[in-house]
Enzyme design. Structure first.
Site, PDB file in Angstrom:
ATOM      1  N   ARG A 112     -56.972 -19.323 -17.364  1.00  0.00           N
ATOM      2  CA  ARG A 112     -56.124 -19.638 -18.293  1.00  0.00           C
ATOM      3  C   ARG A 112     -57.036 -19.762 -19.707  1.00  0.00           C
ATOM      4  O   ARG A 112     -56.802 -20.475 -20.696  1.00  0.00           O
ATOM      5  CB  ARG A 112     -55.740 -21.069 -18.135  1.00  0.00           C
ATOM      6  CG  ARG A 112     -54.746 -21.130 -16.957  1.00  0.00           C
ATOM      7  CD  ARG A 112     -53.523 -22.085 -17.375  1.00  0.00           C
ATOM      8  NE  ARG A 112     -52.597 -21.686 -16.329  1.00  0.00           N
ATOM      9  CZ  ARG A 112     -52.732 -22.540 -15.219  1.00  0.00           C
ATOM     10  NH1 ARG A 112     -53.376 -23.412 -14.932  1.00  0.00           N
ATOM     11  NH2 ARG A 112     -51.436 -22.397 -14.149  1.00  0.00           N
ATOM     12  N   LYS A 134     -57.230 -11.275 -32.530  1.00  0.00           N
ATOM     13  CA  LYS A 134     -56.022 -10.573 -32.007  1.00  0.00           C
ATOM     14  C   LYS A 134     -56.802  -9.855 -30.689  1.00  0.00           C
ATOM     15  O   LYS A 134     -57.800  -9.304 -30.955  1.00  0.00           O
ATOM     16  CB  LYS A 134     -55.792  -9.533 -32.962  1.00  0.00           C
ATOM     17  CG  LYS A 134     -54.658  -9.883 -33.946  1.00  0.00           C
ATOM     18  CD  LYS A 134     -54.045  -8.635 -34.799  1.00  0.00           C
ATOM     19  CE  LYS A 134     -52.732  -9.094 -35.502  1.00  0.00           C
ATOM     20  NZ  LYS A 134     -52.638  -8.040 -36.499  1.00  0.00           N
ATOM     21  N   GLU A 176     -60.911   1.321 -42.823  1.00  0.00           N
ATOM     22  CA  GLU A 176     -60.380   0.030 -42.723  1.00  0.00           C
ATOM     23  C   GLU A 176     -60.776  -0.809 -44.074  1.00  0.00           C
ATOM     24  O   GLU A 176     -60.112  -1.822 -44.526  1.00  0.00           O
ATOM     25  CB  GLU A 176     -60.591  -0.741 -41.459  1.00  0.00           C
ATOM     26  CG  GLU A 176     -60.135  -0.462 -40.176  1.00  0.00           C
ATOM     27  CD  GLU A 176     -58.713  -0.675 -39.683  1.00  0.00           C
ATOM     28  OE1 GLU A 176     -58.089  -1.144 -40.610  1.00  0.00           O
ATOM     29  OE2 GLU A 176     -58.409  -0.287 -38.712  1.00  0.00           O
ATOM     30  N   LYS A 214     -60.612 -10.316 -45.037  1.00  0.00           N
ATOM     31  CA  LYS A 214     -60.082 -10.702 -43.786  1.00  0.00           C
ATOM     32  C   LYS A 214     -59.957 -12.180 -43.565  1.00  0.00           C
ATOM     33  O   LYS A 214     -59.022 -12.677 -42.905  1.00  0.00           O
ATOM     34  CB  LYS A 214     -60.757  -9.923 -42.563  1.00  0.00           C
ATOM     35  CG  LYS A 214     -60.492 -10.223 -41.238  1.00  0.00           C
ATOM     36  CD  LYS A 214     -59.447  -9.037 -40.883  1.00  0.00           C
ATOM     37  CE  LYS A 214     -58.750  -9.563 -39.403  1.00  0.00           C
ATOM     38  NZ  LYS A 214     -58.576  -8.555 -38.469  1.00  0.00           N
ATOM     39  N   GLU A 224     -49.852 -14.222 -37.911  1.00  0.00           N
ATOM     40  CA  GLU A 224     -49.131 -13.037 -38.407  1.00  0.00           C
ATOM     41  C   GLU A 224     -47.731 -13.414 -38.581  1.00  0.00           C
ATOM     42  O   GLU A 224     -46.738 -12.698 -38.244  1.00  0.00           O
ATOM     43  CB  GLU A 224     -49.152 -11.837 -37.914  1.00  0.00           C
ATOM     44  CG  GLU A 224     -48.988 -10.575 -38.419  1.00  0.00           C
ATOM     45  CD  GLU A 224     -49.368  -9.210 -37.686  1.00  0.00           C
ATOM     46  OE1 GLU A 224     -50.590  -9.014 -37.541  1.00  0.00           O
ATOM     47  OE2 GLU A 224     -48.543  -8.388 -37.432  1.00  0.00           O
ATOM     48  N   ARG A 228     -50.429 -12.038 -42.857  1.00  0.00           N
ATOM     49  CA  ARG A 228     -51.684 -11.074 -42.142  1.00  0.00           C
ATOM     50  C   ARG A 228     -51.112  -9.703 -41.634  1.00  0.00           C
ATOM     51  O   ARG A 228     -51.620  -8.970 -41.563  1.00  0.00           O
ATOM     52  CB  ARG A 228     -51.948 -11.934 -41.022  1.00  0.00           C
ATOM     53  CG  ARG A 228     -52.787 -11.225 -40.173  1.00  0.00           C
ATOM     54  CD  ARG A 228     -53.559 -12.088 -38.987  1.00  0.00           C
ATOM     55  NE  ARG A 228     -54.468 -11.391 -38.154  1.00  0.00           N
ATOM     56  CZ  ARG A 228     -55.218 -11.745 -37.219  1.00  0.00           C
ATOM     57  NH1 ARG A 228     -55.350 -13.145 -37.077  1.00  0.00           N
ATOM     58  NH2 ARG A 228     -56.091 -10.931 -36.461  1.00  0.00           N
ATOM     59  N   ASN A 232     -52.040  -4.719 -41.527  1.00  0.00           N
ATOM     60  CA  ASN A 232     -51.483  -3.658 -40.841  1.00  0.00           C
ATOM     61  C   ASN A 232     -50.882  -2.400 -41.502  1.00  0.00           C
ATOM     62  O   ASN A 232     -50.231  -1.495 -41.444  1.00  0.00           O
ATOM     63  CB  ASN A 232     -50.429  -4.162 -39.981  1.00  0.00           C
ATOM     64  CG  ASN A 232     -50.795  -5.044 -38.872  1.00  0.00           C
ATOM     65  OD1 ASN A 232     -51.797  -4.872 -38.147  1.00  0.00           O
ATOM     66  ND2 ASN A 232     -49.988  -6.149 -38.656  1.00  0.00           N
ATOM     67  N   HIS A 235     -50.987   0.901 -40.477  1.00  0.00           N
ATOM     68  CA  HIS A 235     -50.777   1.060 -38.703  1.00  0.00           C
ATOM     69  C   HIS A 235     -49.622   1.561 -38.217  1.00  0.00           C
ATOM     70  O   HIS A 235     -49.465   1.858 -37.074  1.00  0.00           O
ATOM     71  CB  HIS A 235     -51.156  -0.525 -38.299  1.00  0.00           C
ATOM     72  CG  HIS A 235     -52.822  -0.676 -38.527  1.00  0.00           C
ATOM     73  ND1 HIS A 235     -53.240  -0.397 -39.869  1.00  0.00           N
ATOM     74  CD2 HIS A 235     -53.829  -1.095 -37.626  1.00  0.00           C
ATOM     75  CE1 HIS A 235     -54.710  -0.802 -39.684  1.00  0.00           C
ATOM     76  NE2 HIS A 235     -55.042  -1.090 -38.535  1.00  0.00           N
ATOM     77  N   HIS A 239     -50.113   3.717 -35.063  1.00  0.00           N
ATOM     78  CA  HIS A 239     -49.839   3.354 -33.783  1.00  0.00           C
ATOM     79  C   HIS A 239     -49.012   4.677 -33.093  1.00  0.00           C
ATOM     80  O   HIS A 239     -49.322   5.100 -31.920  1.00  0.00           O
ATOM     81  CB  HIS A 239     -49.274   2.098 -33.727  1.00  0.00           C
ATOM     82  CG  HIS A 239     -50.085   0.963 -33.966  1.00  0.00           C
ATOM     83  ND1 HIS A 239     -49.867  -0.346 -33.843  1.00  0.00           N
ATOM     84  CD2 HIS A 239     -51.699   0.893 -34.154  1.00  0.00           C
ATOM     85  CE1 HIS A 239     -50.982  -0.904 -34.142  1.00  0.00           C
ATOM     86  NE2 HIS A 239     -51.986  -0.133 -34.322  1.00  0.00           N
ATOM     87  N   HIS A 252     -59.146   5.294 -33.952  1.00  0.00           N
ATOM     88  CA  HIS A 252     -58.209   4.509 -34.694  1.00  0.00           C
ATOM     89  C   HIS A 252     -58.317   4.363 -36.118  1.00  0.00           C
ATOM     90  O   HIS A 252     -57.143   4.587 -36.599  1.00  0.00           O
ATOM     91  CB  HIS A 252     -58.323   2.911 -34.082  1.00  0.00           C
ATOM     92  CG  HIS A 252     -57.482   1.956 -34.615  1.00  0.00           C
ATOM     93  ND1 HIS A 252     -56.100   2.135 -34.638  1.00  0.00           N
ATOM     94  CD2 HIS A 252     -57.694   0.942 -35.545  1.00  0.00           C
ATOM     95  CE1 HIS A 252     -55.487   1.150 -35.346  1.00  0.00           C
ATOM     96  NE2 HIS A 252     -56.341   0.453 -35.868  1.00  0.00           N
TER      97      HIS A 252
HETATM   98  N1  GLY Z   1     -56.301  -5.643 -37.592  1.00  0.00           N
HETATM   99  C1  GLY Z   1     -55.294  -6.568 -38.116  1.00  0.00           C
HETATM  100  C2  GLY Z   1     -55.411  -7.866 -37.991  1.00  0.00           C
HETATM  101  O1  GLY Z   1     -56.424  -8.242 -37.617  1.00  0.00           O
HETATM  102  O2  GLY Z   1     -54.495  -8.686 -38.412  1.00  0.00           O
END
Ligand code: GLY
Length: 351
Positions: A112, A134, A176, A214, A224, A228, A232, A235, A239, A252
């Site tokens: 857990r 994340k 990025e 960040k 998010e 946040r 993306n 992305h 994706h 990526h």
């Molecule tokens: N890589 C995007 C984030 O961490 O929200």
């Protein structure tokens, strides 16, 4: 280089991000270091030399985004059970974004949840993936669709570890960095236009700046719910590209570069960006040998894949689009016709 320390402070946790020479790491219980063969070959002995712990174990998983899957997750968990890690044990993610994401996830579900530390060794993971909690794995339905938010106890970013980085991996991280600048910081974007990141001092400055951006975004919106999602940018398209190519054709960050160009063309169609800005971002990406084109064979099929994006709700697709430079719009009101028009521009030939 001097060490910079930034702090992540969310409702669930507070932890430091050290940028500079790797310090000694102490832990009074068991530690499991997870890495891949390439990174372990380069840095495992250095980390072992810096680590003081009750017992230290190592688990090696295969290298590559296509291995960010259930099998690798099971391998890590089996290692943890095999060595009888307990709830006071620590996992260390030594590697790039794949290692960071999967170790974050494994540590988040093992008994857990136990602590983990990030030691990112790629530019992409240093400027983005290692910060913010994340974690997750990919499956046949898409990227990062299984996972959780699980914040590390600390992040140790040592830019000197990037000296061994392959050219493509370096460029993937630059994508990025450009992403952060375009959406969040006009002055940083303008600085990037005139400063080469191949120059080590510039690279260190860009890492610090990106992590500052960040950290600010994650501190404002850990889970998010709003801003946040701006991280993306590119992305939503990336994706789909990664999934269509089975995670084998593009790193990526390379897919993100293509995705940013697609998002920019869509943003132009909506009047959020002008052609000159769109072309300038494309040139900046290309100056680092990043790809900006992808052959879309079937725009409608590509569009359908957006529905598996985690930002889609009630059959509405959310797009993150630049709004001029240094600002963005997060919108689920983009007409399907505009998206298909954008994808049509990628159906054949070079642009
Ligand atoms: N890589 C995007 C984030 O961490 O929200």
């Amino acid at each position: 280089m001097q060490t910079h320390t930034l702090t992540i402070q969310t409702p669930t946790s507070t932890y430091p991000i050290h940028i500079g020479k790797l310090p000694a790491i102490k832990h009074s219980h068991k530690v499991l270091i997870v890495s891949n063969p390439k990174v372990a070959g380069l840095y495992l002995s250095k980390i072992l030399g810096l680590l003081e712990a009750k017992e230290v174990y190592v688990c090696i998983i295969p290298d590559g985004e296509q291995y960010k899957n259930m099998q690798s997750l099971e391998l890590i968990l089996e290692c943890a059970f095999g060595h009888k890690l307990d709830r006071k044990s620590l996992m260390i993610a030594l590697g790039g974004g794949v290692i960071g994401d999967i170790v974050g996830f494994a540590s988040g579900i093992y008994q857990r949840g136990i602590d983990f530390v990030q030691i990112p060794t790629t530019l992409l993971s240093q400027v983005d993936a290692s910060v913010g909690g994340k974690t997750g794995i990919n499956n046949a339905f898409g990227k990062n669709l299984i996972g959780l938010f699980h914040q590390p106890k600390a992040v140790y970013i040592d830019p000197s570890m990037l000296e061994s980085l392959e050219k493509r991996e370096f460029a993937a991280g630059v994508a990025e960095i450009i992403k952060m600048a375009v959406c969040f910081d006009k002055a940083f974007y303008e600085w990037l236009l005139t400063h080469s990141l191949h120059q080590p001092q510039n690279l260190c400055e860009a890492i610090i700046k990106s992590v500052e951006i960040k950290a600010k975004v994650v501190n404002a919106d850990e889970k998010e719910k709003g801003i946040r999602a701006g991280l993306n940018y590119g992305h939503t398209f990336a994706h789909v590209i990664e999934n269509l190519t089975a995670y084998k054709s593009y790193l990526h960050g390379e897919a993100v570069a293509i995705g940013m160009n697609m998002a920019n063309i869509l943003a132009c169609k909506l009047g959020f960006l002008n052609d000159e800005q769109c072309e300038q971002i494309q040139r900046l990406l290309q100056s680092y040998d990043l790809p900006t084109r992808f052959e879309v064979s079937n725009p409608q099929a590509f569009y359908e894949q957006f529905y598996l994006d985690k930002k889609s709700f009630d059959s509405r697709i959310t797009f993150i689009l630049p709004y001029g430079i240094g600002d963005l719009r997060i919108t689920d009101e983009v007409p399907k016709s505009k998206v298909l028009e954008t994808l049509e521009e990628f159906v054949s030939g070079e642009k």
